[in-house]
Motif scaffolding. Sequence first.
Motif, PDB file in Angstrom:
ATOM      1  N   VAL A   1       0.656  -1.146   0.011  1.00  0.00           N
ATOM      2  CA  VAL A   1       0.109  -0.079   0.035  1.00  0.00           C
ATOM      3  C   VAL A   1       0.848   1.286  -0.005  1.00  0.00           C
ATOM      4  CG1 VAL A   1      -1.958   1.084   1.247  1.00  0.00           C
ATOM      5  CG2 VAL A   1      -1.602  -1.233   1.452  1.00  0.00           C
ATOM      6  N   LEU A   2       0.775   2.079  -0.901  1.00  0.00           N
ATOM      7  CA  LEU A   2       1.282   3.477  -0.954  1.00  0.00           C
ATOM      8  C   LEU A   2       0.301   4.371  -0.149  1.00  0.00           C
ATOM      9  CD1 LEU A   2       3.417   5.459  -1.938  1.00  0.00           C
ATOM     10  CD2 LEU A   2       2.252   5.917  -3.968  1.00  0.00           C
ATOM     11  N   VAL A   3       0.970   4.886   0.777  1.00  0.00           N
ATOM     12  CA  VAL A   3       0.210   6.162   1.597  1.00  0.00           C
ATOM     13  C   VAL A   3       0.901   7.276   0.990  1.00  0.00           C
ATOM     14  CG1 VAL A   3      -0.145   7.036   3.676  1.00  0.00           C
ATOM     15  CG2 VAL A   3      -0.313   4.758   3.728  1.00  0.00           C
ATOM     16  N   ALA A   4       0.072   8.540   0.599  1.00  0.00           N
ATOM     17  CA  ALA A   4       0.484   9.447   0.082  1.00  0.00           C
ATOM     18  C   ALA A   4      -0.073  10.766   0.917  1.00  0.00           C
ATOM     19  CB  ALA A   4       0.448   9.756  -1.230  1.00  0.00           C
ATOM     20  N   CYS A   5       0.233  11.567   1.429  1.00  0.00           N
ATOM     21  CA  CYS A   5      -0.364  13.115   2.113  1.00  0.00           C
ATOM     22  C   CYS A   5       0.267  14.079   1.542  1.00  0.00           C
ATOM     23  CB  CYS A   5      -0.272  12.719   3.640  1.00  0.00           C
ATOM     24  SG  CYS A   5      -0.426  11.246   4.340  1.00  0.00           S
ATOM     25  N   SER A   6      -0.509  14.637   0.984  1.00  0.00           N
ATOM     26  CA  SER A   6       0.027  16.098   0.183  1.00  0.00           C
ATOM     27  C   SER A   6      -0.898  17.178   0.692  1.00  0.00           C
ATOM     28  CB  SER A   6       0.019  15.916  -1.130  1.00  0.00           C
ATOM     29  OG  SER A   6       0.789  17.007  -1.700  1.00  0.00           O
ATOM     30  N   GLU A   7      -0.178  18.235   1.206  1.00  0.00           N
ATOM     31  CA  GLU A   7      -1.064  19.548   1.737  1.00  0.00           C
ATOM     32  C   GLU A   7      -0.571  20.730   1.519  1.00  0.00           C
ATOM     33  OE1 GLU A   7      -3.671  18.166   3.007  1.00  0.00           O
ATOM     34  OE2 GLU A   7      -3.454  17.041   4.790  1.00  0.00           O
ATOM     35  N   ILE A   8      -1.336  21.396   0.702  1.00  0.00           N
ATOM     36  CA  ILE A   8      -0.812  22.808   0.038  1.00  0.00           C
ATOM     37  C   ILE A   8      -1.833  23.990   0.610  1.00  0.00           C
ATOM     38  CG2 ILE A   8      -0.698  24.065  -2.068  1.00  0.00           C
ATOM     39  CD1 ILE A   8       1.031  21.644  -3.085  1.00  0.00           C
ATOM     40  N   THR A   9      -1.244  24.860   1.234  1.00  0.00           N
ATOM     41  CA  THR A   9      -2.252  25.925   2.064  1.00  0.00           C
ATOM     42  C   THR A   9      -2.834  26.973   0.890  1.00  0.00           C
ATOM     43  OG1 THR A   9       0.119  27.124   2.559  1.00  0.00           O
ATOM     44  CG2 THR A   9      -0.828  25.852   4.194  1.00  0.00           C
TER      45      THR A   9
ATOM     46  N   GLY B   1       0.491  31.629  11.145  1.00  0.00           N
ATOM     47  CA  GLY B   1       1.852  31.631  12.056  1.00  0.00           C
ATOM     48  C   GLY B   1       2.431  30.077  12.174  1.00  0.00           C
ATOM     49  N   ILE B   2       1.558  29.249  11.777  1.00  0.00           N
ATOM     50  CA  ILE B   2       1.905  27.826  12.066  1.00  0.00           C
ATOM     51  C   ILE B   2       1.944  26.898  10.822  1.00  0.00           C
ATOM     52  CG2 ILE B   2       1.242  28.133  14.586  1.00  0.00           C
ATOM     53  CD1 ILE B   2      -0.714  25.623  14.057  1.00  0.00           C
ATOM     54  N   PHE B   3       0.925  27.125   9.790  1.00  0.00           N
ATOM     55  CA  PHE B   3       0.917  26.049   8.749  1.00  0.00           C
ATOM     56  C   PHE B   3       1.903  26.323   7.633  1.00  0.00           C
ATOM     57  CE2 PHE B   3      -3.270  25.910  10.915  1.00  0.00           C
ATOM     58  CZ  PHE B   3      -3.620  24.622  11.021  1.00  0.00           C
ATOM     59  N   GLY B   4       2.353  24.842   6.856  1.00  0.00           N
ATOM     60  CA  GLY B   4       2.948  24.922   5.821  1.00  0.00           C
ATOM     61  C   GLY B   4       2.796  23.881   5.056  1.00  0.00           C
ATOM     62  N   ASP B   5       3.390  23.930   3.827  1.00  0.00           N
ATOM     63  CA  ASP B   5       3.194  22.764   2.716  1.00  0.00           C
ATOM     64  C   ASP B   5       4.214  21.761   2.771  1.00  0.00           C
ATOM     65  OD1 ASP B   5       1.487  24.829   2.036  1.00  0.00           O
ATOM     66  OD2 ASP B   5       2.111  25.117  -0.014  1.00  0.00           O
TER      67      ASP B   5
ATOM     68  N   ASN C   1       3.454  23.000  10.773  1.00  0.00           N
ATOM     69  CA  ASN C   1       2.385  22.218  10.897  1.00  0.00           C
ATOM     70  C   ASN C   1       1.833  21.894   9.392  1.00  0.00           C
ATOM     71  OD1 ASN C   1       0.184  20.653  10.912  1.00  0.00           O
ATOM     72  ND2 ASN C   1      -1.047  21.770  12.627  1.00  0.00           N
ATOM     73  N   MET C   2       2.239  20.663   8.816  1.00  0.00           N
ATOM     74  CA  MET C   2       1.930  20.617   7.485  1.00  0.00           C
ATOM     75  C   MET C   2       0.495  19.554   7.452  1.00  0.00           C
ATOM     76  SD  MET C   2       5.819  19.451   6.101  1.00  0.00           S
ATOM     77  CE  MET C   2       6.131  18.561   7.729  1.00  0.00           C
ATOM     78  N   SER C   3      -0.184  19.778   8.522  1.00  0.00           N
ATOM     79  CA  SER C   3      -1.529  19.050   8.334  1.00  0.00           C
ATOM     80  C   SER C   3      -1.074  17.510   8.421  1.00  0.00           C
ATOM     81  CB  SER C   3      -2.357  19.605   7.641  1.00  0.00           C
ATOM     82  OG  SER C   3      -3.757  19.203   7.892  1.00  0.00           O
ATOM     83  N   GLY C   4      -1.944  16.840   7.504  1.00  0.00           N
ATOM     84  CA  GLY C   4      -1.974  15.220   7.532  1.00  0.00           C
ATOM     85  C   GLY C   4      -0.630  14.778   7.081  1.00  0.00           C
ATOM     86  N   ALA C   5       0.207  15.694   6.590  1.00  0.00           N
ATOM     87  CA  ALA C   5       1.491  15.012   5.942  1.00  0.00           C
ATOM     88  C   ALA C   5       2.294  14.833   7.141  1.00  0.00           C
ATOM     89  CB  ALA C   5       2.105  15.983   4.827  1.00  0.00           C
ATOM     90  N   THR C   6       2.224  15.562   8.350  1.00  0.00           N
ATOM     91  CA  THR C   6       3.111  15.865   9.168  1.00  0.00           C
ATOM     92  C   THR C   6       3.626  14.681   9.905  1.00  0.00           C
ATOM     93  OG1 THR C   6       2.092  18.137   9.364  1.00  0.00           O
ATOM     94  CG2 THR C   6       3.977  17.382  10.935  1.00  0.00           C
ATOM     95  N   VAL C   7       2.758  13.720  10.519  1.00  0.00           N
ATOM     96  CA  VAL C   7       3.056  12.521  11.079  1.00  0.00           C
ATOM     97  C   VAL C   7       4.326  11.767  10.433  1.00  0.00           C
ATOM     98  CG1 VAL C   7       1.095  10.900  10.673  1.00  0.00           C
ATOM     99  CG2 VAL C   7       2.192  11.184  12.999  1.00  0.00           C
ATOM    100  N   ILE C   8       4.204  11.509   9.070  1.00  0.00           N
ATOM    101  CA  ILE C   8       5.042  10.534   8.627  1.00  0.00           C
ATOM    102  C   ILE C   8       6.379  11.432   8.408  1.00  0.00           C
ATOM    103  CG2 ILE C   8       5.737   9.465   6.231  1.00  0.00           C
ATOM    104  CD1 ILE C   8       2.484   8.947   5.895  1.00  0.00           C
ATOM    105  N   PHE C   9       6.441  12.628   8.466  1.00  0.00           N
ATOM    106  CA  PHE C   9       7.622  13.433   8.387  1.00  0.00           C
ATOM    107  C   PHE C   9       8.307  12.996  10.072  1.00  0.00           C
ATOM    108  CE2 PHE C   9       8.585  16.890   5.603  1.00  0.00           C
ATOM    109  CZ  PHE C   9       7.442  16.632   4.656  1.00  0.00           C
ATOM    110  N   VAL C  10       7.380  12.877  11.031  1.00  0.00           N
ATOM    111  CA  VAL C  10       7.896  12.582  12.261  1.00  0.00           C
ATOM    112  C   VAL C  10       8.579  10.986  12.247  1.00  0.00           C
ATOM    113  CG1 VAL C  10       7.116  12.298  14.735  1.00  0.00           C
ATOM    114  CG2 VAL C  10       6.366  14.320  13.423  1.00  0.00           C
ATOM    115  N   LEU C  11       7.722  10.148  11.694  1.00  0.00           N
ATOM    116  CA  LEU C  11       8.160   8.855  11.556  1.00  0.00           C
ATOM    117  C   LEU C  11       9.694   8.725  11.061  1.00  0.00           C
ATOM    118  CD1 LEU C  11       5.080   6.590  10.869  1.00  0.00           C
ATOM    119  CD2 LEU C  11       6.250   6.982  13.063  1.00  0.00           C
ATOM    120  N   ASP C  12       9.695   9.604   9.813  1.00  0.00           N
ATOM    121  CA  ASP C  12      11.098   9.762   9.168  1.00  0.00           C
ATOM    122  C   ASP C  12      12.388   9.975   9.955  1.00  0.00           C
ATOM    123  OD1 ASP C  12      12.534   9.403   6.798  1.00  0.00           O
ATOM    124  OD2 ASP C  12      12.176  11.428   6.087  1.00  0.00           O
TER     125      ASP C  12
END
Length: 390
Positions: A186-194, A213-217, A339-350
């Motif tokens: 399974v490929l999980v992909a999260c991509s968030e653009i403000t 002040g806090i969100f990013g892409d 905070n890149m919203s849904g994409a962030t938690v995989i950055f944390v695992l990385d």
Amino acid sequence: MATVQKIRREHRADGPAAVLAIGTANPESFQLQDDYADYYFRVTKSEHHADLKDKLKRICKKSGIEKRYAHLDEELLGAHPDFIDRTLPTLDARIEMASAAVPALAASAAEKAIAEWNRPASDITHLVFSTYSGGKAPSADLRLASLLGLRPTVSRTILSLNGCSGGGKALQLAKELAENNRGARVLVACSEITLLAFYGSLEGRLDTIFGQGIFGDGASAAIVGADPVVVGTIERPLFEMAFATQTTIPGTEDEITMQLTKGGLDFHVSTRVPKLLKNNIERCLIDALEFLGVSPTWNDLFWAIHPGGRAILDHVEDLLALDDGKLAASRRVLSEFGNMSGATVIFVLDEMRRRMARGEEVAEWGVMMAFGPGITIETMVLHATCHHEN
Ligand SMILES: CCCCCCCCCCCCCCCCCC(=O)SCCNC(=O)CCNC(=O)[C@H](O)C(C)(C)COP(=O)(O)OP(=O)(O)OC[C@H]1O[C@@H](n2cnc3c(N)ncnc32)[C@H](O)[C@@H]1OP(=O)(O)O
């Protein structure tokens, strides 16, 4: 004649699902947090809102963020000055722009994950895509499948507007798919653009200033599968996914909201969110770990917490009496990307697997948590297998 039970047994994986590879990507353009208030009020021609500028400066200072990336840079904004005025009907133009940029950024992250995975993209059987930056069908998942050359039989799921919990939910779905379909990858992909939610400041709209002040892409990708192919060490599990739950905090529907309007994406995040999470996450943790029949002390675990904001991390650290450094992966991702919203938690695992490879985190068992509208809390118990790999 085969029985349904027999077919089911044969089609289920033997082992647990695991994260087999991770990739991340950001747009090229970035802003330093120290300069952001000056940048924002200049490009949105709102210097006359001095009080709001001061507020944004205060938020930036307390954010725990140093840098954030954004697709919508000064040049693009210059070509779309109407985006600054939230009352103008810009939704169509924003969705057009996002429908190209969101899958393109996801593809950059996914290509890195696939390269690490060491198998061809055509071996991917399922795709779970999460984004709040869409509004079209076919959606970004189909475009991503085409950019990566996935097989036409790839089974696609798109999660829309799950906000910051989208990455957690996507990983949970991937776990279920991998464990229930022998051989699935399974490929999980999260991509968030403000860019859907970028506006100029307006008196009385403090959500806008807070968001600025806090969100990013960013985009992140993970390959999830059970029963890794070990011959020639083709696949190397990073985190086995032991157990996952979703909890909704009752009566909190209005605390985090998002809505598409003619002028873009409107959002609201109440100031109560960090406290509400503090009051509710321990129950989720106890339930998840009780189910496994273990009761470790919190400092025995590793922690991959979605850095929704510095205050959320502070509250979690305080509640669980975590030692200094236990949230280092989350804090580093917050600092480097916001905070890149849904994409962030995989950055944390990385980031966590890098810390483990360097011996900076030695816990074998850990918890991943992500929070979003609902208020929804996604919890996953993980078993790390990447400590002594590099
Ligand atoms: C280059 C990048 C470009 C990016 C462009 C971005 C465009 C926007 C895009 C947004 C799209 C987002 C859509 C997704 C929405 C879903 C999000 C989620 O699911 S879950 C999201 C989960 N994330 C969270 O819930 C964030 C958690 N919060 C925090 O981490 C912290 O509160 C903090 C870092 C924001 C401030 O530090 P702290 O120690 O608290 O410091 P203080 O107490 O001193 O407060 C300083 C000032 O901040 C104020 N203020 C605070 N909160 C809010 C608010 N919600 N509301 C409004 N204002 C707020 C507060 O009133 C005060 O004002 P003042 O008295 O000075 O005038």
